[in-house]
Design a protein around this motif. Structure first.
Motif, short mmCIF file in Angstrom:
data_model
loop_
_atom_site.label_atom_id
_atom_site.label_comp_id
_atom_site.label_asym_id
_atom_site.label_seq_id
_atom_site.Cartn_x
_atom_site.Cartn_y
_atom_site.Cartn_z
N ALA A 1 12.56 -7.19 -1.25
CA ALA A 1 12.58 -8.08 -2.41
C ALA A 1 11.61 -7.61 -3.49
O ALA A 1 11.69 -8.03 -4.64
N LEU A 2 10.71 -6.71 -3.12
CA LEU A 2 9.73 -6.21 -4.08
C LEU A 2 10.30 -5.07 -4.91
O LEU A 2 10.99 -4.20 -4.39
N THR A 3 9.97 -5.06 -6.20
CA THR A 3 10.30 -3.90 -7.03
C THR A 3 9.29 -2.80 -6.70
O THR A 3 8.24 -3.07 -6.11
N PRO A 4 9.57 -1.56 -7.07
CA PRO A 4 8.61 -0.48 -6.80
C PRO A 4 7.22 -0.77 -7.39
O PRO A 4 6.20 -0.50 -6.76
N ASP B 1 3.55 -1.35 -5.50
CA ASP B 1 2.30 -0.67 -5.86
C ASP B 1 1.17 -1.69 -6.02
O ASP B 1 0.05 -1.48 -5.53
N VAL B 2 1.47 -2.78 -6.72
CA VAL B 2 0.45 -3.81 -6.98
C VAL B 2 -0.01 -4.44 -5.68
O VAL B 2 -1.22 -4.63 -5.46
N ALA C 1 -4.22 -5.22 -1.51
CA ALA C 1 -4.66 -5.10 -0.12
C ALA C 1 -5.89 -4.20 0.01
O ALA C 1 -6.64 -4.32 0.98
N ARG C 2 -6.09 -3.33 -0.98
CA ARG C 2 -7.29 -2.49 -0.98
C ARG C 2 -8.48 -3.23 -1.57
O ARG C 2 -9.58 -2.67 -1.67
N GLY C 3 -8.28 -4.48 -1.98
CA GLY C 3 -9.37 -5.29 -2.50
C GLY C 3 -9.63 -5.12 -3.98
O GLY C 3 -10.68 -5.52 -4.48
N HIS D 1 2.87 -9.47 -12.30
CA HIS D 1 3.36 -8.90 -11.04
C HIS D 1 2.80 -9.68 -9.85
O HIS D 1 3.52 -9.99 -8.90
N VAL D 2 1.50 -9.98 -9.91
CA VAL D 2 0.85 -10.71 -8.82
C VAL D 2 1.53 -12.08 -8.63
O VAL D 2 1.84 -12.50 -7.52
N GLY D 3 1.77 -12.76 -9.74
CA GLY D 3 2.42 -14.07 -9.68
C GLY D 3 3.79 -14.00 -9.03
O GLY D 3 4.15 -14.86 -8.21
N ARG D 4 4.55 -12.95 -9.37
CA ARG D 4 5.89 -12.81 -8.79
C ARG D 4 5.82 -12.50 -7.30
O ARG D 4 6.63 -12.98 -6.50
#
Length: 213
Positions: free
Chosen positions: A149-152, A156-157, A162-164, A184-187
């Motif tokens: 469901a994630l776009t490319p 990436d985001v 996850a890397r903080g 992007h984060v919101g989606r």
């Protein structure tokens, strides 16, 4: 005003943090609790925005108290040890952030504001602990179809979350505007019904999107 409840079994800690936070112009301490059960009861009565939650408390520990308050106030876990065995479980239970008790006063004040605003806050040492938790697990997890469901770019985001990395750092890494990263984060959060970045970090590792190292 950010309404705060402080849950810790040490009276001096409750009083010290209470005095510090009450002195801030945008904060008010609405109550405190010496154990997890009292924290749950008073949270439901006093309706705080943020609960500072110690992990190791009598009657009911901070993890179970966090679990019972899921969907309610934001939970900022305060711990004495950055290698606390319960870091991962507290995140799973619904904590929005972690902070060490010996962190500078300015860090505590900032942490309350960050969590109250709906973001997540993980001390770097705690993020490393979370990664180590997954590194210790045997066997690779298959990549769930849900990740399709994630776009490319969203993929990436999520990896960078996850890397903080903060939104500003992600924007610099991907050479895009910070507002674009926020979108992007919101989606990402919406697509997987995640509450905040802390849950996004857990999700990224649990699904195998990101692996330790």
């Amino acid at each position: 005003m950010i309404k705060i409840l402080i849950a810790d079994d040490q009276a001096m800690v409750r009083e010290g943090f209470g005095a510090l936070l009450a002195a801030q112009p945008d904060m008010v301490v609405v109550g405190d609790a010496p154990d997890g059960e009292t924290a749950v009861t008073r949270s439901r009565t006093l309706d705080p925005d943020v609960v500072l939650m110690d992990i190791r408390m009598p009657v009911l520990d901070g993890i179970e108290a966090t679990r019972r308050l899921a969907g309610g106030p934001k939970i900022l876990i305060l711990t004495t040890f950055d290698l606390d065995d319960y870091v991962y479980e507290a995140l799973r239970a619904g904590a929005s952030g972690f902070l060490l008790k010996d962190a500078p006063s300015a860090d505590l004040i900032n942490a309350v504001r960050v969590v109250a605003a709906g973001d997540a806050l993980l001390a770097p040492s705690v993020t490393r602990r979370l990664i180590a938790e997954f590194a210790a697990r045997k066997g690779a997890r298959p990549r769930p179809a849900a990740l399709n469901a994630l776009t490319p770019r969203e993929t990436d985001v999520l990896r960078l979350i996850a890397r903080g990395m903060s939104n500003q750092e992600i924007a610099g890494e991907l050479v895009v505007a910070e507002q674009t990263v926020k979108s992007h984060v919101g989606r990402i959060l919406t697509k997987f019904d995640l509450r905040d970045r802390a849950q996004a970090v857990v999700f990224a590792y649990e699904t195998g999107l990101v692996t330790p190292g």
